[in-house]
Write a protein that holds these residues in place. Structure first.
Motif, PDB file in Angstrom:
ATOM      1  N   VAL A 105      48.847 -44.003 -23.311  1.00 38.44           N
ATOM      2  CA  VAL A 105      49.247 -42.909 -21.950  1.00 38.44           C
ATOM      3  C   VAL A 105      48.383 -41.863 -21.856  1.00 38.44           C
ATOM      4  CG1 VAL A 105      51.064 -41.659 -23.545  1.00 38.44           C
ATOM      5  CG2 VAL A 105      51.465 -41.755 -21.243  1.00 38.44           C
ATOM      6  N   MET A 106      48.386 -41.546 -20.530  1.00 37.37           N
ATOM      7  CA  MET A 106      47.225 -40.337 -20.498  1.00 37.37           C
ATOM      8  C   MET A 106      48.031 -39.402 -19.318  1.00 37.37           C
ATOM      9  SD  MET A 106      43.658 -40.958 -18.808  1.00 37.37           S
ATOM     10  CE  MET A 106      42.660 -39.606 -18.116  1.00 37.37           C
ATOM     11  N   VAL A 107      48.042 -37.905 -19.812  1.00 33.00           N
ATOM     12  CA  VAL A 107      48.362 -36.805 -18.967  1.00 33.00           C
ATOM     13  C   VAL A 107      49.561 -37.111 -18.170  1.00 33.00           C
ATOM     14  CG1 VAL A 107      45.946 -35.800 -19.011  1.00 33.00           C
ATOM     15  CG2 VAL A 107      46.625 -37.257 -17.328  1.00 33.00           C
ATOM     16  N   PRO A 108      50.796 -37.214 -18.760  1.00 33.47           N
ATOM     17  CA  PRO A 108      51.961 -37.275 -18.141  1.00 33.47           C
ATOM     18  C   PRO A 108      52.147 -35.826 -17.460  1.00 33.47           C
ATOM     19  CG  PRO A 108      52.541 -37.013 -20.157  1.00 33.47           C
ATOM     20  CD  PRO A 108      50.923 -37.308 -20.367  1.00 33.47           C
ATOM     21  N   GLY A 117      60.881 -38.167 -30.967  1.00 30.52           N
ATOM     22  CA  GLY A 117      60.697 -36.853 -30.838  1.00 30.52           C
ATOM     23  C   GLY A 117      59.428 -36.032 -30.777  1.00 30.52           C
ATOM     24  N   PHE A 118      58.383 -36.912 -30.911  1.00 29.61           N
ATOM     25  CA  PHE A 118      56.876 -36.481 -30.956  1.00 29.61           C
ATOM     26  C   PHE A 118      56.182 -36.510 -29.341  1.00 29.61           C
ATOM     27  CE2 PHE A 118      57.214 -39.425 -34.824  1.00 29.61           C
ATOM     28  CZ  PHE A 118      57.503 -38.644 -35.439  1.00 29.61           C
ATOM     29  N   GLU A 119      55.698 -35.357 -29.295  1.00 24.77           N
ATOM     30  CA  GLU A 119      54.802 -35.251 -28.059  1.00 24.77           C
ATOM     31  C   GLU A 119      54.276 -36.459 -27.691  1.00 24.77           C
ATOM     32  OE1 GLU A 119      51.909 -35.090 -25.225  1.00 24.77           O
ATOM     33  OE2 GLU A 119      51.355 -35.454 -27.274  1.00 24.77           O
ATOM     34  N   LEU A 120      54.518 -37.145 -26.253  1.00 29.53           N
ATOM     35  CA  LEU A 120      54.294 -38.589 -25.896  1.00 29.53           C
ATOM     36  C   LEU A 120      52.989 -39.049 -26.294  1.00 29.53           C
ATOM     37  CD1 LEU A 120      55.677 -40.898 -24.457  1.00 29.53           C
ATOM     38  CD2 LEU A 120      54.782 -39.867 -22.411  1.00 29.53           C
ATOM     39  N   ARG A 170      55.896 -24.857 -29.629  1.00 32.03           N
ATOM     40  CA  ARG A 170      55.473 -23.686 -29.634  1.00 32.03           C
ATOM     41  C   ARG A 170      54.529 -22.789 -28.618  1.00 32.03           C
ATOM     42  NH1 ARG A 170      55.272 -25.407 -34.768  1.00 32.03           N
ATOM     43  NH2 ARG A 170      56.798 -24.874 -36.124  1.00 32.03           N
ATOM     44  N   ARG A 171      53.521 -23.811 -28.173  1.00 34.10           N
ATOM     45  CA  ARG A 171      52.554 -23.498 -27.287  1.00 34.10           C
ATOM     46  C   ARG A 171      53.010 -23.876 -25.742  1.00 34.10           C
ATOM     47  NH1 ARG A 171      47.712 -26.826 -29.382  1.00 34.10           N
ATOM     48  NH2 ARG A 171      49.659 -28.019 -30.312  1.00 34.10           N
ATOM     49  N   PRO A 172      52.357 -23.217 -24.861  1.00 35.42           N
ATOM     50  CA  PRO A 172      52.398 -23.817 -23.304  1.00 35.42           C
ATOM     51  C   PRO A 172      51.700 -25.099 -23.403  1.00 35.42           C
ATOM     52  CG  PRO A 172      51.692 -21.523 -23.321  1.00 35.42           C
ATOM     53  CD  PRO A 172      51.884 -21.719 -24.669  1.00 35.42           C
ATOM     54  N   TYR A 173      52.293 -26.143 -22.768  1.00 38.71           N
ATOM     55  CA  TYR A 173      52.050 -27.446 -22.708  1.00 38.71           C
ATOM     56  C   TYR A 173      50.790 -27.711 -22.014  1.00 38.71           C
ATOM     57  CZ  TYR A 173      51.832 -32.636 -22.743  1.00 38.71           C
ATOM     58  OH  TYR A 173      51.470 -33.719 -22.798  1.00 38.71           O
ATOM     59  N   ARG A 174      49.624 -28.215 -22.527  1.00 34.85           N
ATOM     60  CA  ARG A 174      48.345 -28.281 -21.854  1.00 34.85           C
ATOM     61  C   ARG A 174      48.105 -29.979 -21.871  1.00 34.85           C
ATOM     62  NH1 ARG A 174      44.052 -24.701 -24.505  1.00 34.85           N
ATOM     63  NH2 ARG A 174      42.664 -25.896 -22.724  1.00 34.85           N
ATOM     64  N   LYS A 175      48.397 -30.606 -21.023  1.00 33.68           N
ATOM     65  CA  LYS A 175      48.342 -32.092 -20.977  1.00 33.68           C
ATOM     66  C   LYS A 175      47.087 -32.713 -21.220  1.00 33.68           C
ATOM     67  CE  LYS A 175      48.242 -32.631 -15.685  1.00 33.68           C
ATOM     68  NZ  LYS A 175      48.992 -33.063 -14.771  1.00 33.68           N
ATOM     69  N   TRP A 176      45.831 -32.115 -20.614  1.00 27.08           N
ATOM     70  CA  TRP A 176      44.759 -32.690 -20.942  1.00 27.08           C
ATOM     71  C   TRP A 176      44.201 -32.230 -22.418  1.00 27.08           C
ATOM     72  CZ3 TRP A 176      42.168 -36.222 -18.729  1.00 27.08           C
ATOM     73  CH2 TRP A 176      42.399 -36.595 -17.533  1.00 27.08           C
ATOM     74  N   GLN A 177      44.822 -31.218 -22.961  1.00 27.88           N
ATOM     75  CA  GLN A 177      44.368 -30.875 -24.283  1.00 27.88           C
ATOM     76  C   GLN A 177      45.083 -31.785 -24.974  1.00 27.88           C
ATOM     77  OE1 GLN A 177      42.566 -27.907 -25.941  1.00 27.88           O
ATOM     78  NE2 GLN A 177      42.876 -29.502 -27.537  1.00 27.88           N
TER      79      GLN A 177
END
Length: 301
Positions: A105-108, A117-120, A170-177
Motif C-alpha cells: 500500500v502506498m501513501v493513503p 493497530g499498526f500504521e498501515l 506521536r509525530r505529525p503524520y507524513r505519508k511519504w516518509q
C-alpha cells in the motif's frame, strides 16, 4: 548479469515449481504471475479479494489455458489472516520454491492503521510480509534452492525508522516518509533474512527488487502521480522484470538488490543496483528484526 537487455524470454521453464505471489491480482504482481504461469510454475495468487483473484486467473488463462493457478485469501493488514493463510498453505503444499512478497500500500490520504493497530504502510508492507515469510520459512528451507523476493522501492532513500514511534502516533503524520520507512524496512528484512538462512546452511536465498516508476494502481491515492504515469511511467510488465530476474535468474546471490537500469533507476531493463547507506546498517536491521518478532508474535525457527 549480462550487459544486454534481459526480459522474460530469458526465463527457463518452471515446471514442478510452486510460486506464491502476494498481491498477484493486479500491477506488477499480476504480470509476474502471468510470466511464471506461462513458464509452467503452479502460481498461488495470495489476494485480499477472492473475486479479483479469480478474475486475474481468467485473464491469465486467456493466454495460457492450461496454467496451474490457485487463489487464496490473504490480508497482510491482519495478522490473523496471515496466520490462517500460512496454515492453509502448509496443509496444501509440500514445497515452496518462490515466495514473492509483492503486495503493498502506498501513501493513503491520511494515517490509517491495520487490524492490529499498526500504521498501515509499515504494518502491511513490512510486518505482514515479515510474519508470512517466517511462518513459511520451514517449508522454504526444505525446498532446494528456493528464494524469497521482497519488493522494495527507490522511496527507501527517504526512509529513516524512528523506533520510538514506528506507528506515527506521536509525530505529525507524513505519508511519504511512512512509505519510505516501510520500503527501507523491506531491505533491512531481506539482509537479515539472508544472514539467518546462511547461518542455518539453507540453500534458500533472500533477495530484493524494485520496479522503478511503473504505472499501476499502487498510486491510486495520489491523483498527480496517476496523471504523471501517462507521460513518465513504464508499463507494469516492465516493472515486473526486476522481481522476475531476482526470482529466476541463475546468477542471483543472497541479499542482492535489483531494479531498472535506466536513469535514476526509474525505468529500463533489470540490473543489480545499490541502496542507501542507511539500509546497510546491520545494527538497525537486527533491531528491526527483533522488534518485528515482538510486534507480530512470529519468531524465527
Amino acid at each position: 548479469m549480462r550487459n544486454d537487455k534481459w526480459d522474460a524470454g530469458r526465463i527457463a521453464r518452471q515446471d514442478g515449481r510452486i510460486a506464491l505471489i502476494s498481491g498477484a491480482n493486479s500491477g506488477i504482481g499480476f504480470d509476474t504471475a502471468v510470466v511464471l504461469a506461462g513458464k509452467g510454475a503452479e502460481v498461488v495468487l495470495a489476494v485480499r479479494d477472492i473475486g479479483k483473484g479469480e478474475e486475474a486467473c481468467k485473464a491469465i488463462r486467456k493466454d495460457f489455458p492450461d496454467a496451474a493457478l490457485q487463489v487464496m485469501l490473504l490480508d497482510l493488514a491482519d495478522l490473523s489472516s496471515v496466520r490462517r493463510f500460512a496454515y492453509a498453505f502448509l496443509a496444501r503444499y509440500s514445497r515452496l520454491d518462490l515466495l514473492i512478497n509483492n503486495a503493498g500500500v502506498m501513501v493513503p490520504p491520511q494515517r490509517c492503521v491495520t487490524v492490529d493497530g499498526f500504521e498501515l504502510q509499515f504494518g502491511t508492507n513490512h510486518l505482514g510480509h515479515f510474519a508470512l515469510t517466517l511462518l513459511l520459512s520451514g517449508l522454504l528451507k526444505q525446498t532446494p534452492s528456493s528464494r524469497v523476493v521482497t519488493v522494495s522501492s527507490g522511496a527507501h532513500y527517504f526512509g529513516k525508522l524512528d523506533f520510538s514511534d514506528l506507528n506515527w502516533q506521536r509525530r505529525p503524520y507524513r505519508k511519504w516518509q511512512a512509505y519510505g520507512d516501510s520500503k527501507l524496512a523491506n531491505l533491512y528484512f531481506t539482509r537479515q533474512l539472508q544472514r539467518r538462512l546462511a547461518e542455518d546452511h539453507a540453500s534458500t536465498i533472500a533477495v530484493a527488487a524494485h520496479p522503478g516508476w511503473s504505472g499501476t494502481n499502487l498510486q491510486r491515492y495520489e491523483p498527480l502521480a496517476m496523471l504523471m504515469n501517462r507521460f513518465f511511467a513504464q508499463t507494469s510488465a516492465m516493472g515486473a522484470l526486476p522481481e522476475l530476474y531476482a526470482a529466476t535468474a541463475r546468477d542471483v546471490a543472497g541479499a542482492e538488490y535489483f531494479g531498472p537500469g535506466g536513469i535514476g533507476g526509474l525505468r529500463g531493463y533489470p540490473v543489480r543496483c545499490s541502496s542507501s547507506r542507511l539500509s546497510e546498517d546491520q545494527g538497525v536491521g537486527q533491531r528491526l528484526w527483533e522488534v518485528s518478532e515482538v510486534l507480530t508474535g512470529v519468531f524465527w525457527q
